[in-house]
Design a protein around this motif. Structure first.
Motif, PDB file in Angstrom:
ATOM      1  N   LEU A   1       0.847  -1.190   0.000  1.00  0.00           N
ATOM      2  CA  LEU A   1       0.000   0.000   0.000  1.00  0.00           C
ATOM      3  C   LEU A   1       0.888   1.249   0.000  1.00  0.00           C
ATOM      4  O   LEU A   1       1.794   1.367   0.829  1.00  0.00           O
ATOM      5  CB  LEU A   1      -0.892   0.038   1.234  1.00  0.00           C
ATOM      6  CG  LEU A   1      -1.861   1.229   1.208  1.00  0.00           C
ATOM      7  CD1 LEU A   1      -3.191   0.832   0.580  1.00  0.00           C
ATOM      8  CD2 LEU A   1      -2.085   1.807   2.589  1.00  0.00           C
TER       9      LEU A   1
ATOM     10  N   ASP B   1      -2.261   4.256  -3.898  1.00  0.00           N
ATOM     11  CA  ASP B   1      -3.518   3.529  -3.658  1.00  0.00           C
ATOM     12  C   ASP B   1      -4.516   4.412  -2.905  1.00  0.00           C
ATOM     13  O   ASP B   1      -5.725   4.347  -3.154  1.00  0.00           O
ATOM     14  CB  ASP B   1      -3.239   2.252  -2.851  1.00  0.00           C
ATOM     15  CG  ASP B   1      -2.277   1.318  -3.569  1.00  0.00           C
ATOM     16  OD1 ASP B   1      -2.655   0.788  -4.623  1.00  0.00           O
ATOM     17  OD2 ASP B   1      -1.133   1.149  -3.090  1.00  0.00           O
TER      18      ASP B   1
ATOM     19  N   GLY C   1      -7.869   5.082  -4.473  1.00  0.00           N
ATOM     20  CA  GLY C   1      -8.948   4.453  -3.696  1.00  0.00           C
ATOM     21  C   GLY C   1     -10.059   5.436  -3.374  1.00  0.00           C
ATOM     22  O   GLY C   1     -11.239   5.044  -3.312  1.00  0.00           O
TER      23      GLY C   1
ATOM     24  N   LEU D   1      -9.257  -2.426  -0.706  1.00  0.00           N
ATOM     25  CA  LEU D   1      -8.864  -1.160  -0.045  1.00  0.00           C
ATOM     26  C   LEU D   1      -9.906  -0.743   0.993  1.00  0.00           C
ATOM     27  O   LEU D   1      -9.560  -0.336   2.111  1.00  0.00           O
ATOM     28  CB  LEU D   1      -8.716  -0.039  -1.075  1.00  0.00           C
ATOM     29  CG  LEU D   1      -7.580  -0.163  -2.086  1.00  0.00           C
ATOM     30  CD1 LEU D   1      -7.581   1.047  -3.019  1.00  0.00           C
ATOM     31  CD2 LEU D   1      -6.225  -0.282  -1.395  1.00  0.00           C
TER      32      LEU D   1
END
Ligand SMILES: N[C@@H](CCC(=O)N[C@@H](CS)C(=O)NCC(=O)O)C(=O)O
Length: 203
Positions: free
Chosen positions: A156, A160, A164, A190
């Motif tokens: 991560l 992201d 996300g 996520l």
């Protein structure tokens, strides 16, 4: 000294709350009515553009969600960042910016146009165009996710968190765009992270 984050539910401050949760760092969260430039004009003294988020750290004020995330991750020496000399740095930058520039542009347009006190054919055309644009733009994400759980570096990162957030908005606002199987799985992966769940629960 604790940092202060100005937040509104589902605004880009969610990226910052999520990054803070991943970092294990506590902030003072001040939730403001949205949009604050209309509903809380004294907020313009913090952020002259009136946008959310804003982070105050002593004398320092930052008002770009990804700049804030990067600032906090660097301050706390976090693997959410990718080092400038790492081979994964160029794709890290690419996907970090993709989340805000490429995905958020049509989503923001939909939000702004839908909030106008007018309806009609012209508005429908703009909304359909934004939806088409978002649909095409999501194709590069679907391709990138082939064989990957995360966008870069096998872990991560802020890329992201950047991407996300618009994927979360598509779910929350029920934006009618087709999502590929990989994008759907990635979004669920996520959004079920404990740090994301805690961040999204902050109202
Ligand atoms: N690029 C900025 C955009 C900030 C932004 O536009 N925030 C929205 C909420 S997510 C906002 O405050 N809109 C209200 C307004 O423009 O008055 C960021 O990433 O922080």
């Amino acid at each position: 000294m604790m940092v202060t984050l100005y937040h509104a539910p589902n605004a880009r401050s969610l990226r910052v709350l999520w990054a803070l949760e991943e970092l294990g760092v506590t902030a003072e969260v001040k939730t403001v009515p949205f949009p604050p430039r209309v509903k809380q004009p004294d907020y313009l003294a913090v952020s002259p553009a009136g946008t959310i988020p804003a982070l105050v750290d002593g004398d320092r004020v930052l008002t770009e969600s990804l700049a804030i995330c990067e600032y906090l991750a660097a301050k706390h020496g976090s693997p959410l960042l990718v080092a400038t000399d790492a081979p994964e740095r160029p794709p890290f930058l690419e996907w970090l910016w993709y989340g805000e520039s490429t995905l958020m542009t049509p989503i923001s347009r939909m939000g702004r146009v839908s909030s106008l006190p007018v309806r009609g054919e012209a508005i429908d055309v703009v909304l359909a165009d934004a939806r088409d644009s978002l649909t095409v733009r999501l194709k590069s994400l679907e391709q990138r996710l082939e064989g990957r759980d995360f966008l870069v570096a096998g872990r991560l990162t802020l890329a992201d968190i950047s991407v996300g957030y618009p994927l979360h908005l598509i779910a929350v606002f029920g934006i009618d765009v087709p999502l590929g199987t990989r994008t759907r799985g990635y979004r669920e992966h996520l959004r079920t992270r404990p740090a994301f769940v805690r961040a999204a629960a902050i109202k």
